[in-house]
Write a protein that holds these residues in place. Structure first.
Motif, PDB file in Angstrom:
ATOM      1  N   ILE A  99       0.849  -1.194   0.000  1.00 20.56           N
ATOM      2  CA  ILE A  99       0.000   0.000   0.000  1.00 20.56           C
ATOM      3  C   ILE A  99       0.886   1.246   0.000  1.00 20.56           C
ATOM      4  CG2 ILE A  99      -1.882   1.206   1.150  1.00 20.56           C
ATOM      5  CD1 ILE A  99      -2.554  -1.624   0.108  1.00 20.56           C
ATOM      6  N   THR A 100       0.644   2.122  -0.938  1.00 24.87           N
ATOM      7  CA  THR A 100       1.396   3.371  -1.034  1.00 24.87           C
ATOM      8  C   THR A 100       0.653   4.473  -0.275  1.00 24.87           C
ATOM      9  OG1 THR A 100       0.299   3.938  -3.113  1.00 24.87           O
ATOM     10  CG2 THR A 100       2.348   2.689  -3.261  1.00 24.87           C
ATOM     11  N   GLU A 101       1.311   5.617  -0.128  1.00 23.21           N
ATOM     12  CA  GLU A 101       0.672   6.757   0.535  1.00 23.21           C
ATOM     13  C   GLU A 101      -0.507   7.235  -0.307  1.00 23.21           C
ATOM     14  OE1 GLU A 101       2.377  10.446   3.034  1.00 23.21           O
ATOM     15  OE2 GLU A 101       2.906  10.483   0.914  1.00 23.21           O
ATOM     16  N   MET A 102      -1.606   7.522   0.370  1.00 24.10           N
ATOM     17  CA  MET A 102      -2.824   7.919  -0.343  1.00 24.10           C
ATOM     18  C   MET A 102      -3.367   9.226   0.241  1.00 24.10           C
ATOM     19  SD  MET A 102      -4.857   4.295  -0.949  1.00 24.10           S
ATOM     20  CE  MET A 102      -5.016   3.956   0.806  1.00 24.10           C
ATOM     21  N   TYR A 103      -3.716  10.143  -0.662  1.00 20.78           N
ATOM     22  CA  TYR A 103      -4.341  11.406  -0.273  1.00 20.78           C
ATOM     23  C   TYR A 103      -5.849  11.360  -0.491  1.00 20.78           C
ATOM     24  CZ  TYR A 103       0.518  12.761  -0.564  1.00 20.78           C
ATOM     25  OH  TYR A 103       1.869  12.805  -0.394  1.00 20.78           O
ATOM     26  N   ALA A 104      -6.295  10.256  -1.086  1.00 19.14           N
ATOM     27  CA  ALA A 104      -7.719   9.987  -1.282  1.00 19.14           C
ATOM     28  C   ALA A 104      -7.841   8.494  -1.563  1.00 19.14           C
ATOM     29  CB  ALA A 104      -8.278  10.796  -2.449  1.00 19.14           C
ATOM     30  N   LEU A 119      -8.419  13.713   1.743  1.00 18.16           N
ATOM     31  CA  LEU A 119      -7.886  14.445   2.899  1.00 18.16           C
ATOM     32  C   LEU A 119      -8.275  15.924   2.876  1.00 18.16           C
ATOM     33  CD1 LEU A 119      -4.020  15.113   2.663  1.00 18.16           C
ATOM     34  CD2 LEU A 119      -5.555  15.127   0.729  1.00 18.16           C
ATOM     35  N   ARG A 120      -8.656  16.435   1.716  1.00 14.33           N
ATOM     36  CA  ARG A 120      -9.098  17.831   1.645  1.00 14.33           C
ATOM     37  C   ARG A 120     -10.428  17.968   2.383  1.00 14.33           C
ATOM     38  NH1 ARG A 120      -8.047  22.352  -1.474  1.00 14.33           N
ATOM     39  NH2 ARG A 120      -9.807  23.760  -1.760  1.00 14.33           N
ATOM     40  N   HIS A 145      -4.920  14.445   6.691  1.00 14.44           N
ATOM     41  CA  HIS A 145      -4.053  13.347   7.151  1.00 14.44           C
ATOM     42  C   HIS A 145      -3.922  12.319   6.020  1.00 14.44           C
ATOM     43  CE1 HIS A 145      -2.290  10.179   9.662  1.00 14.44           C
ATOM     44  NE2 HIS A 145      -3.159   9.344   9.092  1.00 14.44           N
ATOM     45  N   PRO A 146      -2.781  12.229   5.380  1.00 15.20           N
ATOM     46  CA  PRO A 146      -2.623  11.221   4.318  1.00 15.20           C
ATOM     47  C   PRO A 146      -2.567   9.811   4.909  1.00 15.20           C
ATOM     48  CG  PRO A 146      -0.531  12.330   4.710  1.00 15.20           C
ATOM     49  CD  PRO A 146      -1.559  13.047   5.539  1.00 15.20           C
ATOM     50  N   ILE A 147      -3.126   8.858   4.157  1.00 18.85           N
ATOM     51  CA  ILE A 147      -3.045   7.456   4.566  1.00 18.85           C
ATOM     52  C   ILE A 147      -1.590   7.004   4.390  1.00 18.85           C
ATOM     53  CG2 ILE A 147      -3.918   5.126   4.191  1.00 18.85           C
ATOM     54  CD1 ILE A 147      -6.018   7.107   5.164  1.00 18.85           C
ATOM     55  N   LYS A 148      -1.002   6.525   5.469  1.00 17.77           N
ATOM     56  CA  LYS A 148       0.429   6.209   5.451  1.00 17.77           C
ATOM     57  C   LYS A 148       0.718   4.918   4.676  1.00 17.77           C
ATOM     58  CE  LYS A 148       1.268   8.478   9.893  1.00 17.77           C
ATOM     59  NZ  LYS A 148       1.716   8.302  11.292  1.00 17.77           N
ATOM     60  N   PRO A 149       1.887   4.826   4.092  1.00 14.36           N
ATOM     61  CA  PRO A 149       2.228   3.643   3.296  1.00 14.36           C
ATOM     62  C   PRO A 149       2.861   2.543   4.145  1.00 14.36           C
ATOM     63  CG  PRO A 149       3.977   5.251   3.085  1.00 14.36           C
ATOM     64  CD  PRO A 149       2.920   5.885   3.976  1.00 14.36           C
ATOM     65  N   SER A 167      -3.548  -1.377   8.797  1.00 11.32           N
ATOM     66  CA  SER A 167      -2.765  -0.944   9.956  1.00 11.32           C
ATOM     67  C   SER A 167      -1.363  -0.569   9.512  1.00 11.32           C
ATOM     68  CB  SER A 167      -2.696  -2.077  10.994  1.00 11.32           C
ATOM     69  OG  SER A 167      -1.863  -1.720  12.079  1.00 11.32           O
ATOM     70  N   VAL A 168      -0.791   0.455  10.157  1.00 13.79           N
ATOM     71  CA  VAL A 168       0.594   0.869   9.893  1.00 13.79           C
ATOM     72  C   VAL A 168       1.331   0.893  11.230  1.00 13.79           C
ATOM     73  CG1 VAL A 168       0.004   2.234   7.859  1.00 13.79           C
ATOM     74  CG2 VAL A 168       0.027   3.330  10.112  1.00 13.79           C
TER      75      VAL A 168
END
Length: 365
Positions: A173-178, A246-247, A270-274, A199-200
């Motif tokens: 899973i990569t970083e996600m802004y949406a 995240l916007r 808050h971006p979804i962490k990778p 989970s991260v």
């Protein structure tokens, strides 16, 4: 007294053997030289062949005195003592030479050993690489032979509420802004449990969709919660989608291709962490584990896909009416990207066909 009388007298006193010396037994220019003046300057005899030797004044030298030679020894220079470590014989090794040669041999052998060790390590690495490649290929072949293919689709089945049955998505899973997450879901009990949880490190509730007994469906992002207006009856296939950006933390919830609710302020900015772990059927209390049976899914899920963007309403509707089979670019629903553990199973089934059959068989209102 003439010379003959003197010699006879000396022989009587010290013995004739002590006088058996050559004329070179006395150093030149010192007392007892080879030439002595007597009478009219006549020369003295120089050998013992029938002639008397010249006596030493004051008596004969002691054979044990320093520099003295035993009577009858040839007139040759005194040999030098052998050097340290030498046996005195020509062509022998000195101790220093032997030590140096041994040290040189040891260094040469050490270099050869290091070279052989390096070569052996290189060969071992090549062998290990070859073994690893063969092992990977064998594992791939075993997986191909043992895992059935599902050309018409498959579902994950969780027949009972446990803390050990689960599925895992292999994709990183990569970083996600949406994101948009869509799936088909068939609940077997009231309170569906947890269809998926991501989970991260340091945050087990980075992204979770769950429903507890007598509780509404909830979407958690970074431990922030939004309640979704979804109704999920038992034993019926339902298509649901949730999206978020995240916007301003805007979220939307769809059921059957139709938007049922929306809101904002959910983990805004808050971006979804990778680099985390994506689990199907269980809620994670730690990274990849510590499941709670009370939050486990009881039922079936299929066609779980995850995108790193917000899908348009038309795209969601197409997925719900089975006119689209688009796969998520972050987590696609393919049989080799999803594994099952703890007794959860994969079963061949197309939820679209099952949902259509259910709608056809249901009584008309």
């Amino acid at each position: 007294m003439d010379l003959k009388d003197r010699i006879e007298k000396l022989e009587a006193e010290i013995g004739p053997a002590a006088l058996n010396l050559t004329d070179t037994s006395v150093g030149a220019g010192g007392a007892g030289s080879s030439s002595t003046s007597s009478g009219g300057g006549s020369s003295n005899p120089t050998s013992t062949s029938g002639k008397a030797p010249v006596p030493f004044p004051g008596g004969a030298p002691s054979p044990s005195a320093p520099g003295a030679r035993r009577p009858g020894s040839p007139a040759s220079p005194v040999p030098k003592p052998p050097s340290k470590g030498s046996s005195g014989r020509k062509g022998t090794w000195r101790v220093e030479d032997l030590e140096g040669e041994l040290e040189r041999k040891i260094k040469m052998l050490e270099k050869e050993r290091q070279a052989m060790r390096k070569e052996t390590q290189g060969q071992h690495e090549k062998i290990n690489q070859g073994i690893g490649s063969v092992t990977d290929r064998v594992t791939e072949l075993e997986h191909t032979l043992t895992e059935p293919s599902f050309p018409e689709g498959f579902v994950l089945s969780f027949p009972m509420r446990t803390n050990y049955m689960y599925g895992m998505v292999r994709k990183e899973i990569t970083e996600m802004y949406a994101f948009t997450a869509c799936l088909w879901l068939k609940a077997k009990e009231g309170g569906i449990g947890t269809p998926f949880s991501y989970s991260v490190p340091g945050q087990p509730n980075e992204l979770v969709l769950l429903q507890g007994v007598h509780n509404p469906v909830e979407l958690l992002i970074n431990d922030k919660v939004a309640q979704l207006p979804l109704s999920l009856p038992q034993d019926e296939w339902q298509h649901i989608c949730v999206s978020w950006t995240l916007r301003d933390g805007v979220w939307k919830a769809y059921q059957g291709g139709k938007m049922k609710g929306r809101g904002e302020g959910l983990a805004a900015w808050h971006p979804i962490k990778p680099g985390g772990v994506l689990i199907l059927g269980q809620e994670q209390d730690t990274l990849g584990g510590r499941f709670d049976a009370s939050q486990a899914l009881v039922g079936e899920i299929s066609q779980f896909n995850l995108w790193d963007r917000v899908l348009k309403p038309a795209e969601v509707a197409a997925l719900a009416d089975c006119s689209s089979s688009a796969l998520g670019n972050i987590a696609p629903w393919t049989d080799h990207d999803v594994d099952v553990y703890g007794g959860a199973t994969k079963e061949s089934l197309d939820p679209c066909h099952a949902a259509q059959r259910s709608s056809l068989n249901s009584p008309k209102q």
